[in-house]
Design a protein around this motif. Structure first.
Motif, PDB file in Angstrom:
ATOM      1  N   TYR A 104      55.017  59.036  12.958  1.00 49.47           N
ATOM      2  CA  TYR A 104      54.212  58.122  13.768  1.00 49.47           C
ATOM      3  C   TYR A 104      54.645  56.671  13.563  1.00 49.47           C
ATOM      4  O   TYR A 104      54.692  55.890  14.520  1.00 49.47           O
ATOM      5  N   VAL A 105      54.968  56.305  12.318  1.00 42.44           N
ATOM      6  CA  VAL A 105      55.436  54.941  12.037  1.00 42.44           C
ATOM      7  C   VAL A 105      56.777  54.698  12.714  1.00 42.44           C
ATOM      8  O   VAL A 105      57.004  53.639  13.321  1.00 42.44           O
ATOM      9  N   PHE A 116      57.916  56.155  15.356  1.00 42.26           N
ATOM     10  CA  PHE A 116      57.679  56.061  16.797  1.00 42.26           C
ATOM     11  C   PHE A 116      57.185  54.674  17.184  1.00 42.26           C
ATOM     12  O   PHE A 116      57.645  54.073  18.162  1.00 42.26           O
ATOM     13  N   ALA A 117      56.242  54.143  16.418  1.00 45.19           N
ATOM     14  CA  ALA A 117      55.677  52.827  16.733  1.00 45.19           C
ATOM     15  C   ALA A 117      56.702  51.714  16.533  1.00 45.19           C
ATOM     16  O   ALA A 117      56.640  50.687  17.232  1.00 45.19           O
ATOM     17  N   GLN A 118      57.656  51.891  15.644  1.00 48.41           N
ATOM     18  CA  GLN A 118      58.632  50.846  15.348  1.00 48.41           C
ATOM     19  C   GLN A 118      59.899  50.954  16.195  1.00 48.41           C
ATOM     20  O   GLN A 118      60.735  50.061  16.151  1.00 48.41           O
ATOM     21  N   SER A 176      61.955  50.636  19.411  1.00 50.58           N
ATOM     22  CA  SER A 176      61.901  49.972  20.712  1.00 50.58           C
ATOM     23  C   SER A 176      62.302  50.929  21.841  1.00 50.58           C
ATOM     24  O   SER A 176      61.825  50.800  22.970  1.00 50.58           O
ATOM     25  N   TRP A 232      61.649  54.236  22.079  1.00 50.23           N
ATOM     26  CA  TRP A 232      60.536  55.103  22.435  1.00 50.23           C
ATOM     27  C   TRP A 232      59.378  54.315  23.044  1.00 50.23           C
ATOM     28  O   TRP A 232      58.761  54.760  24.010  1.00 50.23           O
ATOM     29  N   THR A 233      59.056  53.166  22.487  1.00 48.83           N
ATOM     30  CA  THR A 233      57.942  52.382  23.036  1.00 48.83           C
ATOM     31  C   THR A 233      58.263  51.874  24.441  1.00 48.83           C
ATOM     32  O   THR A 233      57.387  51.824  25.310  1.00 48.83           O
TER      33      THR A 233
END
Length: 264
Positions: A57-58, A60-62, A64, A66-67
């Motif tokens: 999850y970390v 994924f959030a970090q 660029s 994927w986001t």
């Protein structure tokens, strides 16, 4: 009944129970495994994980990549759902509240995307878009997704408007209301929850769409489903388990919202 018939009936009943259990396990065990693996700290897929944590999850959030794919999916899904709703809603009203010629055939045409193979439609769309230089454009993908999102509006809003008696509009018109005012003030108001539910399902259909984006999206237009597809094709990243878990949770919440809106 004879003893043999009773035994056969009991055996068939237990066999049906066993089939249901196997079917449920077949559907839910992969989901449980994916959720389980999403809490692994490993950099490769392994079961069972050696260490648990929130690494997927970390990451994924970090990331660029994927986001940005999530943002791109949202910027495509929202206008797609809006177009499908704005086109489908008046069409449903015309099918059910007017004497439009060939309305049964037109309503069936509105459901055609449910019946046609998506790959065949994508190939034909690619050939047509090539003539207008629309391959690889956001507008082209929005228009393509709007076609597959339209049947959700036709089905859901159509079912809702059939439950609204036309006599209510006639009563309003007998009291001095114009036809548009009666249609908007009564029928539209009563079907508003179904319209909202149709918008939600159209949004989900566009957000999860992975066929058209691979045909007409081009290499630079990367939505979340396309990013997942590319990642699975080039190499399995365990980060996908975290993305899949998030999508399952959000999809479940959205579906419950759509059901609640329909019941309202």
């Amino acid at each position: 009944m004879t003893a043999a018939q009773i035994s056969l009936s009991a055996a068939l009943r237990w066999l049906s129970y066993a089939f249901v259990v196997v079917l449920i396990l077949f559907l839910f065990v992969p989901v449980v495994v994916v959720v389980f693996l999403s809490f692994s700290n490993a950099t490769v897929l392994q079961f069972p994980p050696d260490e648990f944590g929130l690494r997927q999850y970390v990451a994924f959030a970090q990331s660029s990549y994927w986001t940005s794919s999530v943002v791109k999916s949202l910027t495509i899904a929202f206008p797609t759902a809006l177009i499908a709703t704005l086109v489908g809603m008046p069409a449903v009203f015309a099918f059910n509240r007017t004497r439009l010629p060939f309305r049964e055939g037109l309503e069936l045409a509105g459901l055609a995307p449910f019946l046609l193979p998506g790959v065949a439609y994508a190939i034909a769309l690619y050939a047509m878009y090539a003539q207008f230089h629309m391959n690889g454009t956001t507008l082209g993908l929005i228009l393509a997704d709007s076609v597959i999102a339209l049947p959700y509006v036709v089905v859901i809003v159509g079912a809702a408007i059939k439950r609204v008696p036309p006599d209510l509009e006639l009563v309003a018109m007998s009291l001095g209301a114009s036809r548009p005012r009666a249609l908007i003030g009564i029928t539209f108001r009563l079907t508003l929850p179904a319209i909202a539910a149709a918008f939600v399902l159209a949004f989900l259909a566009a957000f999860d769409e992975a066929t058209f984006v691979n045909f007409v999206g081009g290499p630079d237009l990367v939505t979340l489903p396309k990013a997942i597809f590319d990642s699975l094709r080039l190499g399995v990243d365990p980060l996908i388990t975290g993305i899949a878990t998030i999508l399952m949770v959000l999809t479940g919440i959205t579906m419950m919202l759509a059901v609640w809106l329909r019941r309202s």
